[in-house]
Design an enzyme around this catalytic site. Structure first.
Site, PDB file in Angstrom:
ATOM      1  N   GLY A 241      33.084 -28.770 -31.425  1.00  0.00           N
ATOM      2  CA  GLY A 241      34.465 -28.367 -31.176  1.00  0.00           C
ATOM      3  C   GLY A 241      34.716 -26.892 -30.981  1.00  0.00           C
ATOM      4  O   GLY A 241      35.834 -26.500 -30.626  1.00  0.00           O
ATOM      5  N   GLU A 278      27.265 -29.998 -34.205  1.00  0.00           N
ATOM      6  CA  GLU A 278      27.212 -30.845 -32.993  1.00  0.00           C
ATOM      7  C   GLU A 278      27.939 -30.176 -31.823  1.00  0.00           C
ATOM      8  O   GLU A 278      28.900 -30.720 -31.282  1.00  0.00           O
ATOM      9  CB  GLU A 278      27.884 -32.202 -33.254  1.00  0.00           C
ATOM     10  CG  GLU A 278      27.285 -33.049 -34.352  1.00  0.00           C
ATOM     11  CD  GLU A 278      28.122 -34.304 -34.640  1.00  0.00           C
ATOM     12  OE1 GLU A 278      29.271 -34.409 -34.151  1.00  0.00           O
ATOM     13  OE2 GLU A 278      27.621 -35.185 -35.349  1.00  0.00           O
ATOM     14  N   PRO A 279      27.507 -29.010 -31.402  1.00  0.00           N
ATOM     15  CA  PRO A 279      28.245 -28.326 -30.331  1.00  0.00           C
ATOM     16  C   PRO A 279      28.037 -28.958 -28.960  1.00  0.00           C
ATOM     17  O   PRO A 279      26.933 -29.387 -28.624  1.00  0.00           O
ATOM     18  CB  PRO A 279      27.644 -26.920 -30.345  1.00  0.00           C
ATOM     19  CG  PRO A 279      26.252 -27.117 -30.850  1.00  0.00           C
ATOM     20  CD  PRO A 279      26.321 -28.244 -31.842  1.00  0.00           C
ATOM     21  N   GLY A 280      29.086 -29.011 -28.191  1.00  0.00           N
ATOM     22  CA  GLY A 280      28.998 -29.454 -26.805  1.00  0.00           C
ATOM     23  C   GLY A 280      29.454 -28.326 -25.884  1.00  0.00           C
ATOM     24  O   GLY A 280      28.658 -27.576 -25.327  1.00  0.00           O
ATOM     25  N   ARG A 317      39.419 -31.908 -15.565  1.00  0.00           N
ATOM     26  CA  ARG A 317      40.099 -31.256 -16.682  1.00  0.00           C
ATOM     27  C   ARG A 317      41.488 -30.704 -16.345  1.00  0.00           C
ATOM     28  O   ARG A 317      42.410 -30.878 -17.137  1.00  0.00           O
ATOM     29  CB  ARG A 317      39.213 -30.153 -17.302  1.00  0.00           C
ATOM     30  CG  ARG A 317      37.906 -30.698 -17.896  1.00  0.00           C
ATOM     31  CD  ARG A 317      37.130 -29.643 -18.680  1.00  0.00           C
ATOM     32  NE  ARG A 317      37.839 -29.274 -19.886  1.00  0.00           N
ATOM     33  CZ  ARG A 317      38.548 -28.170 -20.041  1.00  0.00           C
ATOM     34  NH1 ARG A 317      38.617 -27.265 -19.077  1.00  0.00           N
ATOM     35  NH2 ARG A 317      39.182 -27.948 -21.164  1.00  0.00           N
ATOM     36  N   TYR A 321      44.135 -32.461 -18.641  1.00  0.00           N
ATOM     37  CA  TYR A 321      44.597 -31.682 -19.802  1.00  0.00           C
ATOM     38  C   TYR A 321      45.401 -30.452 -19.399  1.00  0.00           C
ATOM     39  O   TYR A 321      45.613 -29.569 -20.230  1.00  0.00           O
ATOM     40  CB  TYR A 321      43.417 -31.169 -20.638  1.00  0.00           C
ATOM     41  CG  TYR A 321      42.305 -32.127 -20.947  1.00  0.00           C
ATOM     42  CD1 TYR A 321      42.490 -33.165 -21.865  1.00  0.00           C
ATOM     43  CD2 TYR A 321      41.057 -31.965 -20.378  1.00  0.00           C
ATOM     44  CE1 TYR A 321      41.445 -34.017 -22.176  1.00  0.00           C
ATOM     45  CE2 TYR A 321      40.000 -32.815 -20.692  1.00  0.00           C
ATOM     46  CZ  TYR A 321      40.205 -33.845 -21.590  1.00  0.00           C
ATOM     47  OH  TYR A 321      39.171 -34.671 -21.907  1.00  0.00           O
ATOM     48  N   CYS A 347      44.508 -38.053  -2.932  1.00  0.00           N
ATOM     49  CA  CYS A 347      45.914 -38.417  -2.732  1.00  0.00           C
ATOM     50  C   CYS A 347      46.638 -38.608  -4.064  1.00  0.00           C
ATOM     51  O   CYS A 347      46.976 -39.732  -4.448  1.00  0.00           O
ATOM     52  CB  CYS A 347      45.999 -39.672  -1.885  1.00  0.00           C
ATOM     53  SG  CYS A 347      45.224 -39.423  -0.292  1.00  0.00           S
ATOM     54  N   GLU A 348      46.818 -37.524  -4.780  1.00  0.00           N
ATOM     55  CA  GLU A 348      47.532 -37.517  -6.058  1.00  0.00           C
ATOM     56  C   GLU A 348      48.145 -36.132  -6.203  1.00  0.00           C
ATOM     57  O   GLU A 348      47.464 -35.129  -5.959  1.00  0.00           O
ATOM     58  CB  GLU A 348      46.568 -37.668  -7.249  1.00  0.00           C
ATOM     59  CG  GLU A 348      45.803 -38.948  -7.334  1.00  0.00           C
ATOM     60  CD  GLU A 348      46.570 -40.069  -7.995  1.00  0.00           C
ATOM     61  OE1 GLU A 348      47.648 -39.796  -8.602  1.00  0.00           O
ATOM     62  OE2 GLU A 348      46.110 -41.211  -7.906  1.00  0.00           O
ATOM     63  N   TYR A 375      32.194 -30.966 -19.667  1.00  0.00           N
ATOM     64  CA  TYR A 375      33.224 -31.939 -19.276  1.00  0.00           C
ATOM     65  C   TYR A 375      33.608 -31.745 -17.815  1.00  0.00           C
ATOM     66  O   TYR A 375      34.764 -31.892 -17.440  1.00  0.00           O
ATOM     67  CB  TYR A 375      34.434 -31.851 -20.231  1.00  0.00           C
ATOM     68  CG  TYR A 375      34.003 -31.992 -21.669  1.00  0.00           C
ATOM     69  CD1 TYR A 375      33.576 -33.225 -22.146  1.00  0.00           C
ATOM     70  CD2 TYR A 375      33.944 -30.893 -22.530  1.00  0.00           C
ATOM     71  CE1 TYR A 375      33.118 -33.365 -23.449  1.00  0.00           C
ATOM     72  CE2 TYR A 375      33.483 -31.021 -23.835  1.00  0.00           C
ATOM     73  CZ  TYR A 375      33.073 -32.258 -24.277  1.00  0.00           C
ATOM     74  OH  TYR A 375      32.608 -32.399 -25.580  1.00  0.00           O
TER      75      TYR A 375
END
Ligand SMILES: *Cc1c(COP(=O)(O)O)cnc(C)c1O
Length: 420
Positions: A241, A278-280, A317, A321, A347-348, A375
């Site tokens: 995190g 547990e780093p990502g 992302r 978000y 098309c969004e 991500y």
């Protein structure tokens, strides 16, 4: 650790020793580009701070699961954190070891548990009593004992985006703090489980240390109670995190973060326990960029649009978000700058990569979307029947394709039409 793997040299963005212009010409766009040196630096920041301490770093595979990325970490001696049997297969294919892998995730299937037990993972991070029951039964059916840790929800506010905050009560993750002690008693009584640790994961893109210290304090309080009940806790897993700088965030330095957490655990009298990280994002996020080419510039009464060849299917992302990614021209040019919304061809209306960016660009120019190593590709899709981007890794002055660009025929190769 300040070395930037992606920097302009004579007005041209480079990935280590390779010009981004030549990468785009050689491999096409959109293109994910990773830097081996940046991955290595981030890893060493964690590993260096853990050296000589009872601490282990598990790279969170879901942030970037490309085999070459995992292999860079495996060669550096990494342990791993997975959330599916698919990720376990990737870890093994990349040279990682099951016995150094912890299995997280809220919805493990029977098949996934069986695979992980047979491979011999180090620990199952269990998130509910029904999951304990299921794991106990699956372990019995294959004649094994499953090492378990319970993911406890410490109910601390990680002060991050609601979608990526996971440590609050209102959240689907983890076992409620008040129920954890009883859950440990239940786990200890199950014949095919062996309690080995405790874990939490309070959110993502966390830019302060305090929430971790709050979580650690609560976890350790619980550990003392659990051990009073006669159950031994060998390791404390503080999850991942830690945030990175996308814009103007100032997250703690990785080494400082690790040392502060370890010191806190020691000062609370728990220094004999193994600590897991547990780093990502903080391992891979700033080790990657996404290269994209400007297709059209579309001036408007209210907004100017730069329509580029990367879209929300390539980098989700921003759409998901409202996340900020730095966007900059690969070649610094002497043309008029304007404020653009940088958008893709999908098309969004949600298909945007950056809003209101001042850019000196012309059609055909290349842009680099920064901080795309975490991500990024892993969340990409084939929406609008767009093949997923190629991925390359740069190592010094060499570039290697580590995932080929998807071709259209691959996208419907598994589809069939009904008989005549
Ligand atoms: C996603 C996740 C991580 C990694 O999170 P980052 O924010 O990328 O560091 C670690 N542990 C668990 C259990 C996760 O779900």
């Amino acid at each position: 650790m300040t070395r930037s793997a992606f920097a302009h040299v004579d007005g041209v963005l480079h990935a280590e020793g390779v010009s981004a212009v030549s990468l785009a010409e050689q491999f096409g766009t959109p293109l994910y580009v990773y830097s081996r040196a940046a991955l290595t630096d981030a890893w060493q920041a964690y590993a260096g701070a853990c050296a000589g301490r009872r601490a282990t770093v598990h790279a969170a595979v879901k942030a970037n699961s490309n085999l070459a990325v995992l292999n860079v970490f495996a060669r550096l001696g990494a342990s791993f954190d997975i959330v599916s049997a698919g990720e376990l297969a990737r870890v093994l294919a990349a040279g990682g070891k099951a016995e150094n892998t912890v299995f997280s995730g809220v919805g493990k299937s029977v098949a996934e548990m069986r695979e992980a037990l047979e491979a011999g993972v180090k620990c199952f991070n269990v998130e509910s009593i029904p999951e304990l029951d299921r794991l106990n039964a699956v372990a019995a059916s294959v004649g094994k004992t499953a090492p378990v840790s319970l993911r406890v929800n410490p109910d601390v506010d990680a002060k991050t985006h609601p979608y990526i905050s996971t440590g609050l009560k209102s959240n689907k993750f983890g076992i409620a703090f008040d129920e954890a002690r009883a859950a440990y008693r239940a786990a200890a009584a199950m014949t095919h489980l062996r309690v080995v640790g405790i874990d939490c994961h309070i959110g993502s893109q966390i830019t302060e240390i305090e929430p971790y210290l709050d979580a650690v304090d609560k976890l350790l309080e619980l550990v003392t109670q659990i051990e009073t009940d006669g159950v031994t806790i060998h390791h404390v897993d503080v999850g991942g995190g830690l945030g990175i700088t996308y814009d103007d965030e100032t997250p703690p330095d990785i080494g400082e973060f690790v040392r502060t957490v370890l010191d806190r655990i020691e000062s609370r009298g728990h220094g004999h326990r193994e600590v897991y990280f547990e780093p990502g994002r903080s391992l891979v996020g700033n080790a990657g960029i996404l290269l994209t080419r400007v297709e059209y510039l579309k001036p408007g009464a209210e907004k100017n649009f730069a329509i580029v060849d990367a879209a929300m299917n390539d980098l989700a992302r921003p759409a998901m978000y409202q996340a900020y990614h730095g966007i900059e021209p690969v070649v610094q040019r002497d043309v008029p700058s304007h404020v653009y919304d940088v958008v893709g061809p999908v098309c969004e209306s949600g298909d945007w990569l950056g809003r209101e960016r001042l850019l000196a660009i012309e059609p055909g120019d290349l842009l680099a979307v920064r901080s795309a190593g975490a991500y990024g590709f892993v969340m990409s899709s084939n929406y609008n029947t767009r093949g997923r981007a190629a991925e390359v890794m740069v190592d010094g002055d060499k570039a290697y394709v580590v995932r080929a660009r998807e071709e259209v025929r691959q996208l419907f190769a598994g589809e069939t039409i009904l008989p005549a």
